[in-house]
Motif scaffolding. Structure first.
Motif, short mmCIF file in Angstrom:
data_model
loop_
_atom_site.label_atom_id
_atom_site.label_comp_id
_atom_site.label_asym_id
_atom_site.label_seq_id
_atom_site.Cartn_x
_atom_site.Cartn_y
_atom_site.Cartn_z
N UNK A 150 73.77 27.64 44.11
CA UNK A 150 74.11 26.41 44.21
C UNK A 150 75.07 25.59 45.68
N UNK A 151 75.13 26.59 46.45
CA UNK A 151 75.38 26.66 47.46
C UNK A 151 74.34 26.17 48.57
N UNK A 152 73.08 25.56 47.78
CA UNK A 152 72.39 24.73 49.06
C UNK A 152 71.49 23.79 47.78
N UNK A 153 70.57 23.45 47.94
CA UNK A 153 69.99 22.27 46.84
C UNK A 153 69.74 23.69 45.58
N UNK A 154 70.00 22.70 44.72
CA UNK A 154 69.47 23.80 43.19
C UNK A 154 68.57 23.83 42.83
N UNK A 155 67.32 24.71 42.84
CA UNK A 155 66.08 24.78 42.89
C UNK A 155 65.78 24.56 40.48
N UNK A 156 65.06 23.50 40.67
CA UNK A 156 64.22 23.65 39.34
C UNK A 156 64.10 25.29 38.21
N UNK A 157 64.16 24.82 37.20
CA UNK A 157 63.80 25.50 36.52
C UNK A 157 62.13 26.16 35.60
N UNK A 158 61.39 27.06 35.96
CA UNK A 158 60.12 26.84 35.78
C UNK A 158 59.81 26.56 34.10
N UNK A 159 60.02 25.24 33.32
CA UNK A 159 59.88 25.45 32.13
C UNK A 159 58.67 26.20 31.48
N UNK A 160 57.72 25.25 32.58
CA UNK A 160 55.94 25.47 32.13
C UNK A 160 55.69 27.43 31.76
N UNK A 161 56.50 28.20 32.97
CA UNK A 161 56.49 29.62 32.96
C UNK A 161 57.15 30.42 31.42
N UNK A 162 58.09 30.07 31.26
CA UNK A 162 59.04 29.85 30.27
C UNK A 162 58.14 29.78 28.98
N UNK B 268 51.18 33.23 33.06
CA UNK B 268 52.07 33.29 33.10
C UNK B 268 52.53 33.73 34.15
N UNK B 269 51.67 34.65 34.61
CA UNK B 269 51.32 35.12 35.76
C UNK B 269 50.53 34.81 36.82
N UNK B 270 49.74 33.34 36.36
CA UNK B 270 48.81 32.79 37.40
C UNK B 270 50.29 31.71 37.79
N UNK B 271 51.28 31.58 36.79
CA UNK B 271 51.89 30.38 37.19
C UNK B 271 53.25 31.11 38.06
N UNK B 272 53.44 32.12 38.03
CA UNK B 272 54.40 32.48 38.25
C UNK B 272 54.24 32.80 40.23
N UNK B 273 52.68 33.32 40.18
CA UNK B 273 51.75 33.10 41.18
C UNK B 273 51.63 31.59 42.71
N UNK B 274 52.03 30.45 41.57
CA UNK B 274 51.92 29.30 41.90
C UNK B 274 53.38 28.54 41.89
N UNK B 275 53.55 28.57 41.17
CA UNK B 275 55.10 27.94 40.78
C UNK B 275 56.05 27.73 42.39
N UNK B 276 56.72 26.88 42.68
CA UNK B 276 57.52 26.48 43.73
C UNK B 276 59.43 27.69 43.54
N UNK B 277 59.82 26.89 42.67
CA UNK B 277 60.92 28.33 41.44
C UNK B 277 59.86 29.13 40.57
N UNK B 278 59.53 30.28 40.53
CA UNK B 278 58.89 30.59 39.54
C UNK B 278 60.15 31.24 39.07
N UNK B 279 59.47 31.02 37.32
CA UNK B 279 61.02 31.63 36.81
C UNK B 279 61.05 33.69 36.88
#
Length: 464
Positions: free
Chosen positions: A193-205, A246-257
């Motif tokens: 919260x001290x900077x821009x709030x990252x989004x949640x990786x809902x697809x990863x979830x 899930x592993x594929x998504x975590x390697x490519x997501x901007x804000x991984x879960x």
């Protein structure tokens, strides 16, 4: 971080202990209550689903709570988890059939999984770095002992009151904790919260949820009476597919879960693996030994639960001791090796007693003491090291992942041991093998105190 007087933090810490105890108890409290509930509740769904629904939901949400704590903040997520647990407990106690109970247990588990993570994660906001090991150790002891006391508490409540009280007992205690923590727990903004709030990786979830649900259902496949089309092969295939996704998504997501870079740190990867093996070792004893005492030696459920007392005592004493040793700068790697050696000694004693004195219940019980000591030493090490070697912006998820792996290791390990082991000796032999692998992993843990060695900058960052 603002320093609070230690005495003013004892009340909220006591409430953290209370919530963790409630969440841990509910993992095992139904094991002795299910036979009575089977006579009183209308069917439709297998009653075993009520036991598994809590474990499934609690395990699935652990990582999500950890990530949301990093993004939203720890206090609001902790209060949300307590609220869900309280509502789920009310719904469980008011259930009139198995279907209602299973759905209510899933809601309860969705809160309980957060409690298992967020209580550990909140300790750094209450105490100075030098004191955290002691209080993390107390939480670890509370978790281990409560898990083992679950069957005893469930049996006593069913015998003297009714099965409803296995859930209604949670309501006033959870309400007390919710009220006190809302008033006394310091609010600390999440680092994100001290900077821009990252989004949640809902697809990863979603992918992680699919993987965990499939794999955990596979571990319980023989007990749940699932539809014939939901085969073990299908569940394992789905679990593997979702895991790879899930592993594929975590390697490519901007804000991984779950940032996979955490596991690039050898100490974090090692402590996560050790956390998983503690789940295997704990549940191997808790799940299989009472069955042997009841079926093989004809002890009552209550008597078999009391034979776990040395394990409970060992966990409690050693967890407190571990916190003191970590505070005194004893190297985590050396302490973890001693813990693994104690656990190997215990499994060796158990196998020897089963071979030469199979009817000696007291000898089996005494052999559990080194296992309890080893587990108690390891519980705080896993949490403290995970927090010390992780970047502060990932503190929530870094704390949550080993807890999730411990739950997953316990569930999958028990299922595999039940499927492959024929008798207690092979079961304990396999558990000892898992501990031996943990012993090998200890070489990657920090070999110096928190103020020594190559990890020093990371320690300071995590403690700030």
């Amino acid at each position: 971080m603002k320093n609070h007087p230690k005495s003013s933090m004892l009340l909220p810490f006591g409430m953290l202990v209370l919530t963790l105890v409630l969440a841990a108890l509910d993992q095992t409290i139904l094991s002795t209550a299910l036979p009575v509930m089977a006579h009183e509740l209308a069917g439709g769904w297998p009653l075993a689903w009520a036991f598994s629904a809590y474990l499934l939901a609690a395990t699935v949400v652990i990582l999500l709570y950890g990530r949301l704590a990093d993004v939203v903040g720890k206090k609001p997520m902790l209060l949300l988890a307590i609220g869900l647990f309280l509502l789920g407990s009310l719904a469980c106690g008011a259930s009139h059939d198995v279907r209602q109970l299973v759905l209510a247990r899933a809601l309860q588990g969705a809160g309980g999984g957060g409690l298992m993570t967020l209580t550990m994660l909140t300790v750094p906001d209450l105490f100075a770095p030098d004191d955290r090991g002691r209080y993390q150790a107390l939480l670890g002891a509370a978790y281990g002992v409560s898990t083992m006391f679950g069957p005893l508490v469930g049996g006593a409540l069913v015998q003297h009151l009714s099965w409803h009280w296995a859930f209604w007992l949670n309501v006033p205690l959870a309400a007390l904790a919710l009220s006190v923590l809302a008033l006394t727990l310091p609010s600390k903004p999440a680092p994100a919260q001290q900077g821009p709030r990252p989004r949640i990786d809902w697809l990863g979830a979603v992918l992680l949820t699919g993987a965990l649900v499939s794999l955990l259902l596979a571990t319980q496949h023989g007990k749940l009476n699932l539809p014939e089309r939901v085969s073990l092969r299908l569940l394992l295939t789905l679990g593997a597919t979702f895991t790879l996704g899930f592993l594929w998504r975590q390697r490519r997501a901007a804000h991984p879960l779950l940032p996979l870079s955490l596991f690039g740190r050898p100490a974090y990867a090692a402590v996560s693996f050790i956390g998983m093996t503690t789940g295997v070792a704990l549940y191997a004893a808790v799940a299989f030994l009472p069955q042997y005492l009841q079926i093989g030696l004809h002890l009552s459920p209550t008597a078999s639960a009391w034979h776990l007392l040395p394990l409970m005592v060992g966990v409690t004493v050693a967890a407190v001791t571990s916190g003191k040793l970590l505070r005194a700068q004893m190297p985590a790697g050396a302490l973890a090796r001693k813990a693994c050696m104690l656990m190997l000694l215990s499994f060796g004693l158990l196998i020897a007693v089963l071979r030469w004195l199979p009817d000696a219940a007291l000898a089996l019980s005494a052999s559990l003491l080194p296992l309890g000591l080893g587990l108690g030493l390891l519980f705080p090490i896993v949490t403290v090291v995970a927090q010390r070697v992780s970047p502060v912006q990932h503190m929530g998820i870094a704390t949550a992942a080993p807890i999730m792996l411990r739950s997953l290791g316990g569930a999958s390990g028990v299922a595999l041991l039940a499927a492959w082991g024929h008798g207690l000796q092979p079961v304990f032999g396999c558990a000892a093998g898992a501990v031996l692998l943990a012993l090998l992993a200890c070489r990657w843990l920090p070999q110096g105190g928190a103020r020594q060695g190559a990890e020093q900058p990371v320690y300071r960052q995590a403690a700030s």
